[in-house]
Design an enzyme around this catalytic site. Structure first.
Site, PDB file in Angstrom:
ATOM      1  N   GLU A 119      33.031  -2.330  16.704  1.00 50.74           N
ATOM      2  CA  GLU A 119      32.739  -1.275  15.736  1.00 50.74           C
ATOM      3  C   GLU A 119      32.873  -1.834  14.333  1.00 50.74           C
ATOM      4  O   GLU A 119      33.903  -2.424  13.977  1.00 50.74           O
ATOM      5  CB  GLU A 119      33.650  -0.060  15.901  1.00 50.74           C
ATOM      6  CG  GLU A 119      33.316   1.013  14.864  1.00 50.74           C
ATOM      7  CD  GLU A 119      33.811   2.405  15.204  1.00 50.74           C
ATOM      8  OE1 GLU A 119      33.795   3.258  14.299  1.00 50.74           O
ATOM      9  OE2 GLU A 119      34.206   2.637  16.357  1.00 50.74           O
ATOM     10  N   GLU A 167      37.064  -3.577   9.548  1.00 47.03           N
ATOM     11  CA  GLU A 167      37.115  -2.670   8.403  1.00 47.03           C
ATOM     12  C   GLU A 167      37.591  -3.466   7.191  1.00 47.03           C
ATOM     13  O   GLU A 167      38.501  -4.285   7.309  1.00 47.03           O
ATOM     14  CB  GLU A 167      38.067  -1.505   8.697  1.00 47.03           C
ATOM     15  CG  GLU A 167      38.348  -0.582   7.524  1.00 47.03           C
ATOM     16  CD  GLU A 167      37.079   0.054   6.962  1.00 47.03           C
ATOM     17  OE1 GLU A 167      36.873  -0.069   5.737  1.00 47.03           O
ATOM     18  OE2 GLU A 167      36.312   0.659   7.737  1.00 47.03           O
ATOM     19  N   ASP A 173      27.856   3.256   4.295  1.00 47.17           N
ATOM     20  CA  ASP A 173      27.502   3.699   2.948  1.00 47.17           C
ATOM     21  C   ASP A 173      25.978   3.754   2.826  1.00 47.17           C
ATOM     22  O   ASP A 173      25.302   2.751   3.025  1.00 47.17           O
ATOM     23  CB  ASP A 173      28.087   2.721   1.923  1.00 47.17           C
ATOM     24  CG  ASP A 173      28.054   3.270   0.502  1.00 47.17           C
ATOM     25  OD1 ASP A 173      27.101   4.000   0.171  1.00 47.17           O
ATOM     26  OD2 ASP A 173      28.976   2.970  -0.274  1.00 47.17           O
ATOM     27  N   LYS A 222      21.002   5.694  -4.327  1.00 49.32           N
ATOM     28  CA  LYS A 222      20.059   5.355  -5.392  1.00 49.32           C
ATOM     29  C   LYS A 222      19.096   4.260  -4.935  1.00 49.32           C
ATOM     30  O   LYS A 222      19.493   3.289  -4.304  1.00 49.32           O
ATOM     31  CB  LYS A 222      20.817   4.904  -6.641  1.00 49.32           C
ATOM     32  CG  LYS A 222      21.685   6.011  -7.256  1.00 49.32           C
ATOM     33  CD  LYS A 222      22.426   5.508  -8.474  1.00 49.32           C
ATOM     34  CE  LYS A 222      23.300   6.619  -9.076  1.00 49.32           C
ATOM     35  NZ  LYS A 222      24.080   6.137 -10.250  1.00 49.32           N
ATOM     36  N   LYS A 280      36.474  14.230  11.683  1.00 47.47           N
ATOM     37  CA  LYS A 280      36.769  15.351  10.787  1.00 47.47           C
ATOM     38  C   LYS A 280      35.704  15.453   9.696  1.00 47.47           C
ATOM     39  O   LYS A 280      35.279  16.540   9.318  1.00 47.47           O
ATOM     40  CB  LYS A 280      38.158  15.170  10.167  1.00 47.47           C
ATOM     41  CG  LYS A 280      39.301  15.334  11.149  1.00 47.47           C
ATOM     42  CD  LYS A 280      40.646  15.158  10.450  1.00 47.47           C
ATOM     43  CE  LYS A 280      41.790  15.321  11.440  1.00 47.47           C
ATOM     44  NZ  LYS A 280      43.112  15.118  10.778  1.00 47.47           N
ATOM     45  N   GLU A 323      32.612  14.589   9.968  1.00 49.35           N
ATOM     46  CA  GLU A 323      31.400  15.134  10.580  1.00 49.35           C
ATOM     47  C   GLU A 323      31.541  16.632  10.835  1.00 49.35           C
ATOM     48  O   GLU A 323      30.589  17.397  10.637  1.00 49.35           O
ATOM     49  CB  GLU A 323      31.124  14.398  11.887  1.00 49.35           C
ATOM     50  CG  GLU A 323      29.789  14.716  12.512  1.00 49.35           C
ATOM     51  CD  GLU A 323      29.512  13.866  13.736  1.00 49.35           C
ATOM     52  OE1 GLU A 323      28.513  14.147  14.422  1.00 49.35           O
ATOM     53  OE2 GLU A 323      30.292  12.932  14.008  1.00 49.35           O
TER      54      GLU A 323
END
Length: 239
Positions: free
Chosen positions: A69, A94, A144, A148, A218, A220
């Site tokens: 993941e 992460e 992310d 823009k 949470k 979502e």
């Protein structure tokens, strides 16, 4: 725990061009619980970055399917998946140390032995540490979106990255993505559909219903209450 975070941008052949990050460093302050977890549980569940390929059977102490993941946030869904599937092994990456600390704390509380974590850039880890044809699944949930237009090149889902992921998946392995930003979902679909060797598992050749294997976060749940959509994409490596 080292925390040297970098991410390359690639040319059309997948070669690193220059350093560009698909994420923003938001380290924040560690809570006492997160700091305790990093100090005490990292030696057991943490994996330092190196330029040596991982040996998954040695890392986990057994032969089992491995799910990677990328960007697990605070680790709630990753820990839940590892708890629900003890017959599988999980490696989470992460870049934000508070999230790593939170994940370690939760994994320790659940007594998990099938979860390992890293605090480094996933692109470099994929290049340097993940053996080809070694992963049963790669998960990328809510990356992310870089809303823009001038920042779209920072989106992690680009053709070279998707090709890199494919090389690490076993034949029949799955790349599972999810986003709550529809333009990014469309971008993901366009990128993934352009790559030879992936098969879209959607019956309508676009998005799949959320599989039961992906816990609802949470974040979502809040989005659902506000009427926000979520798009899941699952692509199988077929060659």
């Amino acid at each position: 725990m080292k925390n040297d975070v970098i991410s390359p941008e690639f040319d059309e052949n997948g070669r690193p061009l220059r350093r560009i990050r698909s994420f923003v460093r938001r380290q924040g302050r560690l809570t006492k619980g997160q700091e305790h977890a990093l100090e005490n549980y990292w030696p057991v569940m943490g994996v330092e970055f190196s330029e040596d390929m991982l040996d998954f059977p040695a890392l986990f102490g057994r032969e089992a399917p491995v799910t990677l993941e990328i960007g697990f946030g605070m680790g709630a869904s990753l820990v839940a998946m590892a708890k629900d599937r003890p017959e599988q092994d999980f490696l989470g990456i992460e870049v934000h140390s508070p999230g790593v600390g939170a994940c370690l704390a939760s994994a320790h509380e659940e007594g998990l032995s099938n979860l390992r974590v890293m605090c480094h850039d996933a692109v470099e880890v994929l290049h340097k540490m993940i053996p080809d044809n070694s992963l049963r699944m790669v998960q990328l949930f809510f990356p992310d979106p870089w809303h823009k237009a001038r920042h779209n090149k920072r989106r992690i889902i680009q053709v070279p990255f998707a090709e890199l992921v494919k090389s690490k998946l076993q034949l029949g392995g799955i790349f599972h993505m999810a986003t709550d930003w529809e333009p990014y979902a469309e971008h993901m679909l366009e990128v993934m559909s352009s790559i030879d060797g992936y098969k879209n598992l959607s019956e309508s050749n676009d998005y799949v219903p959320r599989p039961a294997s992906r816990p609802v976060t949470k974040f979502e749940q809040r989005g659902h209450r506000l009427g926000h959509g979520v798009w899941d994409l699952m692509f199988e490596r077929v060659k």
